[in-house]
Design a protein around this motif. Structure first.
Motif, PDB file in Angstrom:
ATOM      1  N   TYR A  24       0.861  -1.186   0.000  1.00  0.00           N
ATOM      2  CA  TYR A  24       0.000   0.000   0.000  1.00  0.00           C
ATOM      3  C   TYR A  24       0.897   1.235   0.000  1.00  0.00           C
ATOM      4  N   LYS A  25       0.852   2.007  -1.100  1.00  0.00           N
ATOM      5  CA  LYS A  25       1.756   3.136  -1.278  1.00  0.00           C
ATOM      6  C   LYS A  25       3.192   2.643  -1.065  1.00  0.00           C
ATOM      7  N   SER A  26       3.919   3.231  -0.120  1.00  0.00           N
ATOM      8  CA  SER A  26       5.289   2.787   0.146  1.00  0.00           C
ATOM      9  C   SER A  26       5.365   1.845   1.336  1.00  0.00           C
ATOM     10  N   TRP A  27       4.189   1.423   1.838  1.00  0.00           N
ATOM     11  CA  TRP A  27       4.131   0.587   3.034  1.00  0.00           C
ATOM     12  C   TRP A  27       4.016  -0.891   2.672  1.00  0.00           C
TER      13      TRP A  27
ATOM     14  N   GLU B  19      -4.288   3.801  -7.849  1.00  0.00           N
ATOM     15  CA  GLU B  19      -3.198   4.690  -7.463  1.00  0.00           C
ATOM     16  C   GLU B  19      -2.269   4.102  -6.419  1.00  0.00           C
ATOM     17  N   TYR B  20      -2.820   3.330  -5.487  1.00  0.00           N
ATOM     18  CA  TYR B  20      -2.043   2.874  -4.327  1.00  0.00           C
ATOM     19  C   TYR B  20      -1.464   1.471  -4.486  1.00  0.00           C
ATOM     20  N   TYR B  21      -1.633   0.851  -5.636  1.00  0.00           N
ATOM     21  CA  TYR B  21      -1.211  -0.507  -5.946  1.00  0.00           C
ATOM     22  C   TYR B  21      -2.150  -1.528  -5.311  1.00  0.00           C
TER      23      TYR B  21
ATOM     24  N   GLN C 160      -2.015   3.165   7.427  1.00  0.00           N
ATOM     25  CA  GLN C 160      -1.695   2.276   6.317  1.00  0.00           C
ATOM     26  C   GLN C 160      -2.366   0.911   6.446  1.00  0.00           C
TER      27      GLN C 160
END
Length: 545
Positions: free
Chosen positions: A441-444, A473-475, A506
């Motif tokens: 999730y994003k960079s998490w 957008e967030y994968y 997150q």
């Protein structure tokens, strides 16, 4: 490896059946009971029938040392006889899960080039469908078919060469093979292949982990000597793990070497568990964490007598602390949480619900950073990394897959499990998640097990599985499928607020929460994560968070 174990190592067949291991007194004692049918198998009957079947495999099937025997049935008395016959001969066997369809059955028969297939009547129609496939016609002449259920009404529309299990045993009644093991010898054959145990395929295509006499016997001996299990030795086991699964296979060997009677209960008949416990006065229960949930639910209704049960060992998924405490405080039942995998068998057994204990003596264990692959310090909850294992219980290779073997076992012999965890100051292992289940999730990096463990602390929640859903957008974003108590009136909004108030942003469930009456479970009694991943595989969300 412990020196005492090293000295005792031989082939499993010789260890179990040679030199009077089953003496005259033991021959008349009951070893196995089928919960569903009430059928029983004495130690002497196991030994005699295993010899008869081994003779049949040599004579009628012309088995050689490298031929493979395949088995497709739920847990039953015949299953143990088939395995024992293979051990006497020192030829490998492999199990095909009854949950497999015709495609999976054909694939495994092809991949292993099995010489014979022992199959139950219930699964026989799948074999007929295999023979309708043009690319499986070669199996017709290569695989000998033995139908475990003695049912003469089975249709044979494809002209398959088959015989029933009972007729095969009767044909060679009272006959014994000339030496144990028949192929090889007790020393040079320690590292011979015993079984090919296929992974579930939950994180990719199923792979066959090759285990040897050394790995299987070492694991069974160490389990027998484990201080948490030894106190219950010789007291009746209720086994709900399938014999075809790595856990069920290991417990079968544990029971054989410890001379402990076993009641076989397939998960499809799990609603009978209370009747079975009371009827056979089961002291030990081995099964998935959901078994503990079922027993704890009975505590609320107080409808069945489980006073004979002294210990429950679970494996395969995280056990809620609150659920375990119900059985411990109210009934004095000891709850053990084990860790293991297809490739390394049972690795550790924990006596506290927040960890899985210390590794068994023969294992080396290290943690590596998920990104850098550097080794981490072992004694801090702040140092979470991938669990790597090395030792005699580790599998030899993935059958017929050298490239995947090299990816899993590094040049120094360490097996990279894909499991994530840490070791506390007492040396106990904690499992936090699997790398392949990680949600980006994003960079998490978000691990489902942490969210699942959080929700299982809620009084209304009976089960939860968290999966990643694709996002524009967030994968990926996490979604939770949750089952709640039948009397609960809790809403999605309340559960969402519960998460928002307690979890980092997150980990909050942008993919949503879906409440279900019940979750899907596989034959092991574990929540079927693959089902829920497939359920949302075609979704792409655009929720802003």
């Amino acid at each position: 490896m412990c020196e005492s174990i090293d000295k005792n190592l031989t082939t499993i067949g010789k260890y179990l059946f040679d030199n009077g291991q089953i003496n005259e007194q033991l021959r008349d004692e009951i070893f196995l009971i089928e919960a569903k049918t009430g059928k029983q198998l004495k130690y002497g009957e196991l030994e005699d029938n295993a010899h008869s079947l081994a003779m049949a495999m040599l004579t009628d099937f012309e088995f050689k040392s490298n031929d493979i025997c395949s088995i497709m049935t739920e847990s039953c008395l015949e299953y143990a006889i088939i395995i024992s016959a293979c051990l006497l001969l020192n030829v490998p066997y492999t199990s095909i899960t009854p949950a497999s369809g015709p495609f999976g059955l054909g694939e495994q028969l092809d991949q292993t080039k099995a010489k014979c297939l022992f199959i139950s009547n219930e699964n026989y129609s799948k074999l007929e469908q295999v023979y309708r496939q043009s690319n499986r016609q070669h199996l017709r002449n290569h695989v000998k078919i033995v139908v475990i259920d003695d049912d003469e009404s089975i249709d044979n529309e494809h002209g398959l060469q088959k015989i029933t299990f009972d007729k095969l045993i009767s044909k060679f009644k009272n006959q014994k093979i000339s030496s144990i093991p028949y192929y090889g010898n007790d020393q040079s054959s320690i590292d011979d292949l015993v079984t090919i145990i296929f992974t579930s395929g939950s994180t990719g295509q199923p792979k066959g982990a090759c285990h040897t006499n050394r790995s299987m016997l070492t694991n069974a001996i160490e389990m027998k000597s484990n201080e948490s299990l030894i106190k219950y030795c010789h007291q009746t086991i209720l086994l709900t793990f399938p014999l075809g699964h790595v856990s069920g296979n290991c417990i079968l060997f544990l029971a054989l070497i410890s001379k402990t009677p076993v009641v076989l209960l397939n998960y499809s008949d799990i609603e009978q568990i209370f009747n079975v416990i009371e009827k056979y006065q089961c002291v030990q229960i081995f099964g998935s964490a959901n078994i503990v949930n079922i027993l704890a639910k009975n505590d609320l209704t107080n409808s069945s007598n489980i006073s004979s049960v002294k210990m429950v060992l679970t494996a395969g998924c995280k056990l809620p602390t609150s659920t375990a405490e119900i059985l411990t405080k109210n009934h004095g039942i000891e709850i053990l949480d084990a860790y293991g995998c297809t490739e390394c068998l049972f690795v550790s057994i924990g006596i506290k619900s927040n960890n899985v204990g210390k590794p068994l003596p023969s294992f080396e264990l290290k943690l590596i950073d998920i990104v850098t692959k550097n080794e981490l310090a072992k004694n801090s909850s702040e140092q979470t990394g991938e669990i790597c294992l090395r030792g005699p219980c580790r599998f030899r290779e993935y059958y017929g897959k050298p490239d995947e073997t090299k990816m899993a076992i590094d040049n120094d012999g360490w097996f990279h499990t894909g499991d994530v965890g840490f070791i506390d100051n007492d040396g106990c292992l904690h499992i936090t998640d699997r790398i392949k289940e990680m949600i980006k999730y994003k960079s998490w990096s978000v691990f489902p097990a942490e969210i699942e463990s959080f929700f299982m602390q809620h009084n209304d929640v009976t089960g939860v599985v968290v999966v990643g859903v694709k996002h524009k957008e967030y994968y990926e974003v996490p979604r939770a499928y949750i089952s709640v108590k039948s009397e609960s009136s809790i809403t999605v909004e309340q559960l969402q607020q519960y998460a928002n108030d307690n979890l980092g942003y997150q980990k909050q469930l942008l993919g949503g929460i879906i409440i279900l009456d019940r979750l899907n479970y596989n034959q092991m009694g574990k929540i079927d994560r693959r089902f829920y991943k497939d359920l949302c595989s075609n979704e792409i969300l655009d929720i802003v968070g």
